[in-house]
Design an enzyme around this catalytic site. Structure first.
Site, short mmCIF file in Angstrom:
data_model
loop_
_atom_site.label_atom_id
_atom_site.label_comp_id
_atom_site.label_asym_id
_atom_site.label_seq_id
_atom_site.Cartn_x
_atom_site.Cartn_y
_atom_site.Cartn_z
N SER A 14 -1.79 -45.11 -33.58
CA SER A 14 -2.61 -45.04 -31.35
C SER A 14 -3.38 -44.02 -31.06
CB SER A 14 -1.91 -46.34 -30.48
OG SER A 14 -1.63 -47.11 -31.10
N CYS A 43 2.92 -48.81 -33.70
CA CYS A 43 1.73 -50.04 -32.92
C CYS A 43 1.42 -51.12 -33.59
CB CYS A 43 0.89 -49.47 -31.97
SG CYS A 43 0.52 -51.02 -30.95
N CYS A 48 3.58 -53.26 -31.97
CA CYS A 48 3.44 -54.36 -30.66
C CYS A 48 2.55 -55.60 -31.94
CB CYS A 48 2.69 -53.88 -30.34
SG CYS A 48 2.79 -52.47 -29.66
N LYS A 51 5.26 -57.75 -33.36
CA LYS A 51 6.28 -58.22 -33.08
C LYS A 51 6.14 -59.50 -32.16
CE LYS A 51 6.21 -56.85 -28.68
NZ LYS A 51 6.80 -55.96 -27.72
N TYR A 99 -8.98 -49.98 -38.67
CA TYR A 99 -8.17 -48.34 -38.09
C TYR A 99 -9.14 -47.36 -39.14
CZ TYR A 99 -5.26 -48.73 -34.49
OH TYR A 99 -4.90 -48.99 -33.16
N TYR A 178 14.09 -52.86 -24.59
CA TYR A 178 13.24 -53.26 -24.98
C TYR A 178 13.02 -54.56 -26.07
CZ TYR A 178 9.07 -50.89 -21.76
OH TYR A 178 8.83 -50.57 -20.53
N GLU A 182 13.52 -57.75 -26.90
CA GLU A 182 12.63 -58.70 -27.49
C GLU A 182 13.02 -59.03 -28.84
OE1 GLU A 182 8.92 -56.59 -25.33
OE2 GLU A 182 9.19 -55.91 -27.60
N THR A 336 1.73 -47.82 -26.06
CA THR A 336 0.96 -47.56 -27.02
C THR A 336 -0.38 -47.35 -26.14
OG1 THR A 336 0.56 -49.07 -28.89
CG2 THR A 336 -0.54 -48.62 -28.26
N ALA A 366 5.00 -54.66 -19.83
CA ALA A 366 5.96 -55.89 -19.44
C ALA A 366 7.00 -55.91 -21.60
CB ALA A 366 5.01 -57.21 -20.17
N HIS A 460 -4.59 -72.90 -7.03
CA HIS A 460 -3.29 -73.16 -7.28
C HIS A 460 -3.39 -74.07 -8.57
CE1 HIS A 460 -0.01 -75.94 -4.93
NE2 HIS A 460 -1.33 -76.49 -5.21
N GLU A 465 0.87 -67.41 -7.64
CA GLU A 465 0.86 -67.80 -6.84
C GLU A 465 1.15 -67.61 -5.23
OE1 GLU A 465 0.28 -71.83 -4.63
OE2 GLU A 465 0.24 -72.14 -6.87
#
Ligand code: NDP
Length: 477
Positions: A14, A43, A48, A51, A99, A178, A182, A336, A366, A460, A465
């Site tokens: 990347s 990645c 990423c 995965k 790429y 991670y 995961e 990445t 995340a 909502h 929220e």
């Protein structure tokens, strides 16, 4: 002095691809890039992207139960690893093609070869070719490492998962970061019996304690056998396992039969609690090391850190002025989008005469567990070491799964400075938390206060929220 190229990039992941194509396509530089494996790097090829596609595949497992609660008459058929893998391989080929085309269309010359540095301006390739360049950018990334224990070679690493000929029936995952968490969720979703060992007191070290706790609880609740404070003491091929008492709890659970082990040879493990088990596969998710071996770096004066990472300044420049490094090989923030930022800042600095330091502050990220964990800024534990804070936090059963009778809980948490009222950290554990934290991240990065969050009207009915409706702090610290 004239050079063959203005820029020679080593590594087509990347970071490297972005730097090469922007330097060539937008800044008008003469650029070459060498990649010894597949274009797209960790990645796209073994991280990423595959995965996340596996995350999607694994999430279907829970859907029929939910759908039935909503009135649908559905049941779950069998998962075909072959069919999924075929589709995955085709998708990765497509992305690699993109790429390669991006580079070609930007005018970058590419070499499918390994590169090493001969001096501060010279690169030699495994093909025997030698080129000079005014600037050299190293973007060679990292690779998974096995722990230094006897027979560790019997275990697999994350790179291997995407090439397994068959899914193992049972897996032992070692690690609590991670990748370990995961893949524990992914493989469990795909029907693999998952055991996970983490040597520390709680998985996901470095994340907010409450958030880590909820993810761990959810993983246990779903049926992942997560053992904290546990590590491998010894491992060997199941054939060579001690016969007396050598068949562990897991094997006994299967009626004393050793697994078929089509994915490789079954592995016998004794852990630090004294328990024994046999697993079709052992996956080491025990960290990643920078790819700097045998590149001629130290010979020409490029400084390496303790784990072999390239030491750079805020402009990604090494101790050798013509040599720069970006991405995981520098072991700063190994994500990445950060490598891509570093690539853009490098081009700005070197080819547009606009010195641009890389901003590594307040990076949202995340963990794609089930549920996901999205995070930005300080954890409660970090923040309270620095200044007086208020903590706003709520945990509840979200509408969608509560209706289906599932026990799943989500968590929304804000860590707020008492003095400035700024939101110092936001932590979300929920399905879709990765998507939510991207947006919450903008507000936190802008320096939003708790009152700015409060002034925003809730959407909502949603889970997120709650992030704008938490009125009372649950504690001051
Ligand atoms: P991490 O460094 O996050 O985790 C490594 C884990 O292995 C830790 O739990 C560590 O324990 C444990 N460990 C290390 N050595 C041993 C050992 N000898 N025996 C037992 N356990 C050990 O690495 P990962 O490989 O999970 O991920 C690497 C990086 O890749 C991440 O930090 C992240 O930057 C990136 N990544 C990001 C993702 C995302 O954004 N969603 C997904 C995947 C990777 P301890 O905590 O005690 O040190």
């Amino acid at each position: 002095m004239s050079f063959d190229y203005d820029l020679f990039v080593i590594g087509g992941g990347s970071g490297g691809v972005r730097a090469a194509r922007v330097a060539a396509g937008e800044a008008g530089a003469k650029v070459a890039l060498a990649e010894m494996d597949r274009y797209g790097g960790t990645c796209v090829i073994r991280g990423c992207v595959p995965k996340k596609l596996m995350v999607f595949a694994s999430e279907f497992a829970g859907l029929p139960d939910e759908a039935r609660a909503y009135g649908w008459d559905v049941s779950l058929g069998a998962f075909s690893w072959d069919r999924f893998r075929g589709h995955l391989d085709a998708e990765l080929d497509r992305l690699e093609g993109i790429y390669r085309r991006l580079l070609a269309n930007s005018g970058v010359t590419t070499f499918d070869a390994r590169a090493r540095l001969r001096d501060a301006h010279t690169v030699e390739l495994s093909t025997g070719e030698v080129f000079t360049a005014k600037h050299i950018l190293i973007a060679t990334g990292g690779r998974p490492v096995r722990p230094d224990i006897p027979n560790a070679h019997l275990g697999i690493v994350s790179d291997d998962i995407f090439h397994l000929p068959v899914l193992p029936k049972s897996v032992l995952i070692v690690g609590g970061g991670y990748i370990a968490c995961e893949f524990a969720c992914i493989l469990h979703g795909l029907g693999v019996q998952v055991t996970q060992f983490y040597r520390g007191a709680q998985i996901l070290r470095g994340f907010d304690d409450e958030a880590r706790g909820l993810v761990a609880e959810a993983m246990l609740e779903r049926g992942i056998a997560l053992h904290l404070g546990t590590n491998i003491l010894e491992m060997t091929s199941a054939d060579a396992a001690p016969q007396a008492g050598g068949m562990g709890a897991d094997a006994r659970d299967r009626g004393g039969l050793l697994p078929a082990g089509e994915a490789g040879k079954p592995v016998w493990v004794r852990d630090t609690r004294g328990h024994e088990g046999v697993y079709d596969a052992v996956l080491f998710a025990t960290g990643r090391d920078p790819n700097t071996a045998d590149m001629g770096l130290e010979e020409i004066g490029v400084g390496l850190g303790r784990r072999g990472e390239i030491v750079v300044n805020e402009y990604s420049q090494t101790g050798v002025p013509s040599v720069y490094a970006i991405g995981d090989v520098t072991d700063r923030v190994n994500l990445t989008p950060v490598a891509i930022r570093e690539a853009m800042a490098f081009v700005e600095t070197v080819f547009r005469a606009n010195p641009t330091p890389v901003d590594h502050d307040l990076i949202p990220s995340a963990v794609f567990t089930q549920p996901e964990l999205g995070t930005i800024g300080l954890t409660e534990e970090q923040a309270r070491e620095r200044e007086p804070i208020e903590v706003y936090c709520t945990s509840f059963r979200p509408m969608r799964t509560a209706f289906a009778g599932r026990p799943d809980r989500v968590l929304m948490k804000l860590v707020v400075s008492q003095a400035t009222r700024r939101v110092l950290g936001c932590h979300i554990v929920a399905p879709g938390a990765g998507e939510m934290i991207q947006l919450a991240g903008i507000a936190v990065k802008m320096g939003a206060t708790k009152e700015d969050f409060d002034r925003t009207v809730a959407v909502h009915p949603t889970m997120s929220e709650e992030i704008v409706t938490m009125r009372q702090p649950v504690r001051h610290a």
